[in-house]
Design a protein around this motif. Structure first.
Motif, PDB file in Angstrom:
ATOM      1  N   ALA A   6       0.949  -1.269   0.232  1.00 50.25           N
ATOM      2  CA  ALA A   6      -0.233   0.890  -0.240  1.00 50.25           C
ATOM      3  C   ALA A   6       1.206   1.121  -0.128  1.00 50.25           C
ATOM      4  O   ALA A   6       2.360   1.079   0.366  1.00 50.25           O
ATOM      5  N   PRO A   7      -0.124   2.732  -0.255  1.00 46.79           N
ATOM      6  CA  PRO A   7       1.606   3.797  -0.215  1.00 46.79           C
ATOM      7  C   PRO A   7       1.604   3.944   1.035  1.00 46.79           C
ATOM      8  O   PRO A   7       1.315   3.773   1.764  1.00 46.79           O
ATOM      9  N   PRO A   8       2.089   4.591   1.576  1.00 47.62           N
ATOM     10  CA  PRO A   8       2.605   5.199   3.081  1.00 47.62           C
ATOM     11  C   PRO A   8       2.378   5.782   3.707  1.00 47.62           C
ATOM     12  O   PRO A   8       1.945   5.628   4.481  1.00 47.62           O
ATOM     13  N   HIS A   9       0.976   6.497   2.991  1.00 44.73           N
ATOM     14  CA  HIS A   9       0.305   7.017   3.578  1.00 44.73           C
ATOM     15  C   HIS A   9      -1.313   6.219   3.963  1.00 44.73           C
ATOM     16  O   HIS A   9      -2.328   7.296   4.123  1.00 44.73           O
ATOM     17  N   ALA A  10      -1.338   5.283   3.450  1.00 39.76           N
ATOM     18  CA  ALA A  10      -2.440   5.133   3.531  1.00 39.76           C
ATOM     19  C   ALA A  10      -3.218   4.643   4.358  1.00 39.76           C
ATOM     20  O   ALA A  10      -4.161   4.741   4.862  1.00 39.76           O
ATOM     21  N   PHE A  11      -2.303   3.822   5.676  1.00 38.78           N
ATOM     22  CA  PHE A  11      -2.751   3.907   6.658  1.00 38.78           C
ATOM     23  C   PHE A  11      -2.875   5.593   7.907  1.00 38.78           C
ATOM     24  O   PHE A  11      -2.448   5.325   9.077  1.00 38.78           O
ATOM     25  N   MET A  12      -2.273   6.688   7.587  1.00 41.52           N
ATOM     26  CA  MET A  12      -1.755   7.719   8.020  1.00 41.52           C
ATOM     27  C   MET A  12      -3.200   8.481   9.148  1.00 41.52           C
ATOM     28  O   MET A  12      -4.315   8.275   8.580  1.00 41.52           O
ATOM     29  N   ASN A  13      -2.389   8.498  10.432  1.00 42.73           N
ATOM     30  CA  ASN A  13      -3.403   9.205  11.024  1.00 42.73           C
ATOM     31  C   ASN A  13      -3.557  10.413  11.094  1.00 42.73           C
ATOM     32  O   ASN A  13      -2.303  11.187  11.281  1.00 42.73           O
ATOM     33  N   VAL A  14      -4.647  11.341  10.434  1.00 36.61           N
ATOM     34  CA  VAL A  14      -4.491  12.743  10.901  1.00 36.61           C
ATOM     35  C   VAL A  14      -4.758  13.207  12.682  1.00 36.61           C
ATOM     36  O   VAL A  14      -5.877  13.457  13.166  1.00 36.61           O
ATOM     37  N   ASN A  15      -3.797  13.480  12.568  1.00 34.87           N
ATOM     38  CA  ASN A  15      -3.873  13.478  14.565  1.00 34.87           C
ATOM     39  C   ASN A  15      -3.484  14.878  14.769  1.00 34.87           C
ATOM     40  O   ASN A  15      -4.224  15.016  15.855  1.00 34.87           O
ATOM     41  N   THR A  16      -2.629  15.528  14.012  1.00 39.43           N
ATOM     42  CA  THR A  16      -2.835  17.266  14.717  1.00 39.43           C
ATOM     43  C   THR A  16      -2.350  18.138  13.641  1.00 39.43           C
ATOM     44  O   THR A  16      -3.179  17.585  12.393  1.00 39.43           O
ATOM     45  N   GLU A  63      -0.370  20.046  11.830  1.00 40.38           N
ATOM     46  CA  GLU A  63       0.973  19.060  10.902  1.00 40.38           C
ATOM     47  C   GLU A  63       0.447  18.094   9.875  1.00 40.38           C
ATOM     48  O   GLU A  63       1.290  18.577   9.005  1.00 40.38           O
ATOM     49  N   ASP A  64      -0.221  16.536  10.744  1.00 45.92           N
ATOM     50  CA  ASP A  64      -0.681  15.828   9.931  1.00 45.92           C
ATOM     51  C   ASP A  64      -2.071  16.316   8.972  1.00 45.92           C
ATOM     52  O   ASP A  64      -1.460  16.100   7.295  1.00 45.92           O
ATOM     53  N   LEU A  65      -2.202  16.962   9.740  1.00 48.55           N
ATOM     54  CA  LEU A  65      -3.533  18.009   8.348  1.00 48.55           C
ATOM     55  C   LEU A  65      -2.653  18.845   7.063  1.00 48.55           C
ATOM     56  O   LEU A  65      -3.289  18.494   6.168  1.00 48.55           O
ATOM     57  N   ALA A  66      -2.199  19.080   7.489  1.00 50.61           N
ATOM     58  CA  ALA A  66      -1.497  20.105   6.424  1.00 50.61           C
ATOM     59  C   ALA A  66      -0.530  18.904   4.903  1.00 50.61           C
ATOM     60  O   ALA A  66      -0.691  19.127   4.256  1.00 50.61           O
ATOM     61  N   GLN A  67      -0.269  17.695   5.865  1.00 47.40           N
ATOM     62  CA  GLN A  67       0.548  16.902   5.681  1.00 47.40           C
ATOM     63  C   GLN A  67      -0.856  16.513   4.442  1.00 47.40           C
ATOM     64  O   GLN A  67      -0.475  15.647   2.908  1.00 47.40           O
ATOM     65  N   ALA A  68      -1.834  15.526   5.157  1.00 46.41           N
ATOM     66  CA  ALA A  68      -3.062  15.181   4.079  1.00 46.41           C
ATOM     67  C   ALA A  68      -2.440  16.296   2.785  1.00 46.41           C
ATOM     68  O   ALA A  68      -3.672  15.306   2.234  1.00 46.41           O
ATOM     69  N   GLU A  69      -3.292  16.939   3.320  1.00 49.05           N
ATOM     70  CA  GLU A  69      -3.934  17.739   2.556  1.00 49.05           C
ATOM     71  C   GLU A  69      -2.696  17.846   0.979  1.00 49.05           C
ATOM     72  O   GLU A  69      -3.903  17.500  -0.081  1.00 49.05           O
ATOM     73  N   ARG A  70      -1.817  17.786   1.143  1.00 50.00           N
ATOM     74  CA  ARG A  70      -0.586  17.584   0.061  1.00 50.00           C
ATOM     75  C   ARG A  70      -0.934  15.916  -0.387  1.00 50.00           C
ATOM     76  O   ARG A  70      -1.036  16.203  -1.913  1.00 50.00           O
ATOM     77  N   TYR A  71      -0.878  15.053   0.773  1.00 45.05           N
ATOM     78  CA  TYR A  71      -1.520  13.995  -0.255  1.00 45.05           C
ATOM     79  C   TYR A  71      -3.142  13.834  -0.846  1.00 45.05           C
ATOM     80  O   TYR A  71      -2.518  13.580  -2.558  1.00 45.05           O
ATOM     81  N   ALA A  72      -3.987  14.838  -0.724  1.00 45.76           N
ATOM     82  CA  ALA A  72      -4.475  15.043  -1.115  1.00 45.76           C
ATOM     83  C   ALA A  72      -4.517  15.387  -2.578  1.00 45.76           C
ATOM     84  O   ALA A  72      -6.021  15.362  -3.232  1.00 45.76           O
ATOM     85  N   SER A  73      -3.966  16.200  -2.617  1.00 43.29           N
ATOM     86  CA  SER A  73      -4.290  17.065  -3.665  1.00 43.29           C
ATOM     87  C   SER A  73      -3.823  15.883  -4.879  1.00 43.29           C
ATOM     88  O   SER A  73      -3.095  17.139  -5.714  1.00 43.29           O
ATOM     89  N   GLN A  74      -2.779  15.520  -4.217  1.00 41.84           N
ATOM     90  CA  GLN A  74      -2.250  14.978  -5.506  1.00 41.84           C
ATOM     91  C   GLN A  74      -3.347  13.585  -6.843  1.00 41.84           C
ATOM     92  O   GLN A  74      -4.141  13.363  -6.336  1.00 41.84           O
TER      93      GLN A  74
END
Length: 219
Positions: free
Chosen positions: A196-206, A208-219
């Motif tokens: 699976a992709p490295p971010h498949a099980f990413m937990n958005v806890n903070t 900072e995590d949300l900002a990173q998730a936004e980058r993944y979601a935009s890809q």
């Protein structure tokens, strides 16, 4: 052993956390890429299951747009009792006998044999998570499997036999709340998702995590 069809599988999104690292926000309703995080999780999990349940202790009306909402917590213990209490609440609903209603398919009246669980803050779940978790459990003749990806355990992403409810209630009544300990006592096995992709099980806890998730979601 053949894997169950979707009608035998219920899904559960855990949305009862306090969001303490997200400034107390209800994490499932935190907006990611223009939608609440729960919407992302529901969109990925719903096609894999026959029935989708969301355990929550606030904003039930908003969560109700994405699934069948059940209260997270025990009246005698209060809220914020952890993910296992949410699972127990969902299992109670799964086993509750439903009266016949015109227009309701028979498959929806059957008691699911499996419950597939995911937290509300894991917006990039694999589209085949349910089948792979259940497949790993069946292959090992175990009543439960949890996800492991790239060497990291994701205990809250699991599939379990709905028949485990009595044992879970006994565990909770004994005062224990640790997910990993319950899984170990139940004989849970790993389901590997190293492909699976490295971010498949990413937990958005903070934030900072949300900002990173936004980058993944935009890809």
């Amino acid at each position: 052993m053949a894997e169950p069809d979707r009608g035998e599988v219920a899904g559960l999104i855990l949305a009862g956390g306090q969001g303490s690292r997200m400034n107390g926000q209800d994490k499932g309703l935190v907006v990611l890429h223009g939608e609440p995080m729960v919407a992302h999780v529901a969109r990925r999990l719903a096609p894999q299951v026959g029935r989708l349940i969301i355990s929550a202790n606030r904003h039930a009306d908003r969560y109700g747009r994405y699934g069948e909402v059940v209260a997270d917590g025990d009246p005698g213990l209060g809220a914020w009792q952890g993910p296992l209490m949410g699972i127990a609440a969902a299992l109670l609903v799964v086993f509750r006998q439903r009266a016949f209603e015109p227009g309701v398919a028979a498959s929806n009246l059957a008691t699911p044999q499996w419950l597939v669980v995911a937290p509300c803050d894991t917006p990039f779940l694999p589209a085949d998570m349910a089948s792979r978790l259940i497949g790993a459990a069946l292959a090992a003749q175990s009543p439960m499997a949890y996800a492991v990806a790239h060497g990291q355990r994701h205990s809250a992403c699991m599939a379990l036999r709905t028949s485990l409810r009595p044992g879970l209630l006994a565990y909770l009544q004994g005062g224990d709340r640790k997910v990993g300990l319950w899984q170990a006592r139940t004989g849970a096995v790993q389901a590997l998702f190293d492909d699976a992709p490295p971010h498949a099980f990413m937990n958005v806890n903070t934030p900072e995590d949300l900002a990173q998730a936004e980058r993944y979601a935009s890809q």
